[in-house]
Design an enzyme around this catalytic site. Structure first.
Site, mmCIF file in Angstrom:
data_model
loop_
_atom_site.group_PDB
_atom_site.id
_atom_site.type_symbol
_atom_site.label_atom_id
_atom_site.label_comp_id
_atom_site.label_asym_id
_atom_site.label_seq_id
_atom_site.Cartn_x
_atom_site.Cartn_y
_atom_site.Cartn_z
ATOM 1 N N ALA A 98 -13.044 51.605 10.699
ATOM 2 C CA ALA A 98 -13.746 52.204 9.799
ATOM 3 C C ALA A 98 -15.388 51.892 9.951
ATOM 4 C CB ALA A 98 -13.498 51.995 8.420
ATOM 5 N N ASN B 172 -13.937 48.678 -2.018
ATOM 6 C CA ASN B 172 -13.116 47.960 -1.748
ATOM 7 C C ASN B 172 -12.828 46.755 -2.577
ATOM 8 O OD1 ASN B 172 -15.870 47.219 -0.756
ATOM 9 N ND2 ASN B 172 -14.867 45.667 0.578
ATOM 10 N N GLN C 74 -10.791 53.070 2.048
ATOM 11 C CA GLN C 74 -10.076 52.701 1.007
ATOM 12 C C GLN C 74 -9.500 53.820 0.089
ATOM 13 O OE1 GLN C 74 -9.002 49.685 0.397
ATOM 14 N NE2 GLN C 74 -10.530 48.530 1.367
ATOM 15 N N SER D 171 -7.312 53.043 9.790
ATOM 16 C CA SER D 171 -5.988 53.198 10.113
ATOM 17 C C SER D 171 -4.815 52.210 9.235
ATOM 18 C CB SER D 171 -5.435 53.362 11.471
ATOM 19 O OG SER D 171 -4.108 52.837 11.763
ATOM 20 N N THR E 215 -11.495 55.737 27.150
ATOM 21 C CA THR E 215 -9.996 56.146 26.961
ATOM 22 C C THR E 215 -9.391 55.655 25.703
ATOM 23 O OG1 THR E 215 -9.657 55.689 29.363
ATOM 24 C CG2 THR E 215 -7.643 55.778 27.904
ATOM 25 N N CYS F 88 -14.189 40.044 4.432
ATOM 26 C CA CYS F 88 -15.147 39.725 5.187
ATOM 27 C C CYS F 88 -16.132 38.685 4.566
ATOM 28 C CB CYS F 88 -15.965 41.072 5.319
ATOM 29 S SG CYS F 88 -15.073 42.468 5.398
#
Lengths: 478, 97
Positions: free
Chosen positions: A149, A229, A257, A278, A317, A402
């Site tokens: 994200a 969050n 979230q 994810s 990739t 964080c």
């Protein structure tokens, strides 16, 4: 002849190595390696406790008392209860099951279209993309895979404003956004863009009138997060989307979230860009996506240049294992939506009720417009970090992961108008699919006991109990 | 429409037993509790199914899910961690089913 010679050498060596052991039996034992590998977390736990007691000289006097605050539950395990679902969620075993085959055989590059190795992984990637798009009612072609994200948010904020820089130079966002949106916006400010940070009310909600008034003819992007969050507050996304569409401004929402946890429909809510992560939906870490609307078309400058994968918006990739895991997580989150939300809501109500039963506690953020899986509570007259130290058996956080390294009070709670003391005494509880009733009961009991214990140590608490208004005291020495 | 007459009562019960057995095999407390809960709710919900096509679809999904559960519970036993604070060290004292 040769054979007997060989054997004699062999047996002599054996005799030197291990006295009085029979050769074949030893050989058998040596190959009997246990299948399981055990990871001892107690060690990490002790190291953390050690680091905490060494680092902060401020709590020097209290540290011995804090040792008493923590009680071990004998006869039970030692691994803490995980209640930090906003930081990350445990990987669902069903997700791991889809991912494993990419490490054991499906190793083709999904972008190689000259052989079957590429085709088979590409097929899996596209299936995953479909599952991810279905959750938000988007088209498969509108999903761009990213590393998470944070990258999605950066891509949206920087990409869109850079593409339209000739005509537009204004970005609107809010003060309670995640750090990556705020920092990306600040970076754009350095590039000469004009950024408006909207204030929120005491419940953490943006004022729609203020938002509409902030939109200028030069505004190119509005970025408002769907679910916060730290406090779990849900912004009125549909109303914001309508305002943005009416004023012909692109609307980006950080749904890290929110994705899979609250109903989201990009067409109904007029969302132009939406960031997904994810590992917040029980998927693998290091994976995310950005929804980029195709009609009306949203154009953006790519941050990463390269081979032109993902519609040229994000070269490099893809990691098919992560993509497939993410896709499976998205499929499960859609399939299990009803049961998960009922479970989370029930546990959340139980937890909120249990914690607010302790005196002088308050719930941060709006009580109505919220995602139930995030409960942020302030315990007055208790220092949040001390409480966390006394709660080694529960994995919690006082705010975003964080910022948990710094002892700064949360900027989100500040934006809500909470004072430093309240911001310092707040703790966030995250509930998810794998949380159980038993754990919630344990947490309520543990918190109640330890808040009481820590308050007993506090001289402030004594004064409060005697009925002295703390604001009336004139503190000397400062 | 599938031609098969659908699973019998005994077959469904045996399948349910397999689900519970394999869910109990998880070493991780949270996964174990989740899959036990999931097995109970899913089978209870599907008890009301009437349409043979839906029943056979549910049966096929359940077989696939059981495969996942079997593999993952084995993996969970290979990579183990300490027990959780709400988990009794002595499993004999684990009163709930």
């Amino acid at each position: 002849m040769l054979r007997s010679f060989g054997r004699s050498v062999f047996s002599r060596q054996r005799l030197v190595g291990a006295v009085a052991r029979r050769g074949y039996a030893t050989a058998k034992v040596a190959f009997d390696v246990p299948l399981e590998t055990h990871t001892d977390l107690q060690k990490a736990n002790e190291d953390l406790a050690q680091a905490r007691s060494n680092s902060a000289e401020v709590i020097e006097s209290g540290s011995t008392a804090l040792k008493h605050a923590y009680q071990e539950n004998t006869g039970f395990g030692t691994r803490p209860i995980y209640l930090d679902m906003q930081a990350t969620t445990p990987t669902d075993p069903r997700v791991l099951d889809t991912m494993l085959k990419f490490y054991t055989g499906l190793y083709g590059n999904p972008h190689s279209n000259t052989h079957s190795y590429g085709w088979e992984t590409n097929k899996e990637v596209e299936t995953a993309r479909k599952h991810i798009a279905d959750v938000i009612n988007a088209d498969v072609k509108e999903i761009v895979f990213t590393s998470g994200a944070t990258e999605s948010n950066n891509m949206a904020l920087k990409g869109v404003s850079r593409f339209y820089k000739k005509t537009k130079n204004h970005i609107i966002t809010t003060r309670t956004e995640h750090k990556c949106v705020l920092e990306a916006a600040r970076a754009m400010k350095n590039e000469g863009y004009d950024v408006t940070f909207l204030n929120v009310d005491e419940y953490g909600l943006v004022d729609l009138k203020e938002l509409e008034a902030a939109i200028k003819p030069t505004t190119c992007l509005v970025s408002v997060m769907a679910v916060n969050n730290e406090i779990g507050v849900m912004q009125p996304i549909k109303e914001i989307g309508a305002i943005c569409r009416k004023n012909k401004v692109f609307f980006h929402t950080d749904a890290a979230q929110a994705y899979g946890k609250i109903p989201l429909d990009v067409n109904d809510m007029n969302i132009d860009l939406l960031s997904i992560s994810s590992h917040k939906i029980y998927g693998p870490k290091g994976m995310g996506a950005l929804f980029v609307r195709r009609r009306p078309r949203v154009r953006l400058d790519p941050i990463i240049s390269g081979g032109g994968q993902e519609r040229g918006l994000r070269s490099g990739t893809l990691a098919p294992s992560l993509v497939a895991g993410f896709g499976e997580a998205a499929r499960l989150v859609k399939q299990e939506y009803e049961t998960d939300i009922d479970h989370v809501k029930r546990l959340s109500e139980k937890l909120t009720k249990g914690l607010l039963a302790i005196e002088h506690t308050s719930l941060n953020g709006s009580p109505d417009h919220r995602y139930p899986g995030c409960v942020n509570v302030s315990f007055a007259y208790v220092e949040g970090e001390s409480l966390l130290m006394a709660l080694r058996d529960i994995a919690l956080s006082s705010g975003s992961a964080c910022t948990s390294a710094s002892l700064e009070p949360s900027y989100v709670l500040h934006a809500l108008g909470k004072d430093d003391a309240m911001a310092h005494s707040s703790i966030r509880f995250g509930i998810g699919r794998f949380t159980t009733d038993e754990e919630i009961d344990y947490v309520i009991k543990a918190i109640t006991e330890r808040v009481e214990f820590l308050r007993e140590l506090s001289p402030l608490w004594e004064m409060v109990k005697e009925g002295i208004d703390l604001n009336s005291i004139e503190w000397s020495g400062h | 429409m599938s031609a098969s007459p659908g699973p019998s009562r005994a077959q469904v019960l045996a399948l349910y037993k397999q689900f519970i057995k394999n869910a109990n095999g998880f070493n991780n407390y949270n996964y174990r509790e989740y899959f036990l809960r999931k097995a109970r709710t899913t089978f209870r919900k599907n008890r009301a199914l009437e349409d043979p096509a839906t029943i056979s679809a549910a049966w096929d999904t359940a077989l696939k899910d059981l495969g996942v559960l079997k593999r993952q519970s084995v993996i969970s036993q290979m990579y183990t961690f300490d027990k959780q604070v709400v988990e009794p060290l002595d499993p004999k004292h684990h009163s709930r089913g």
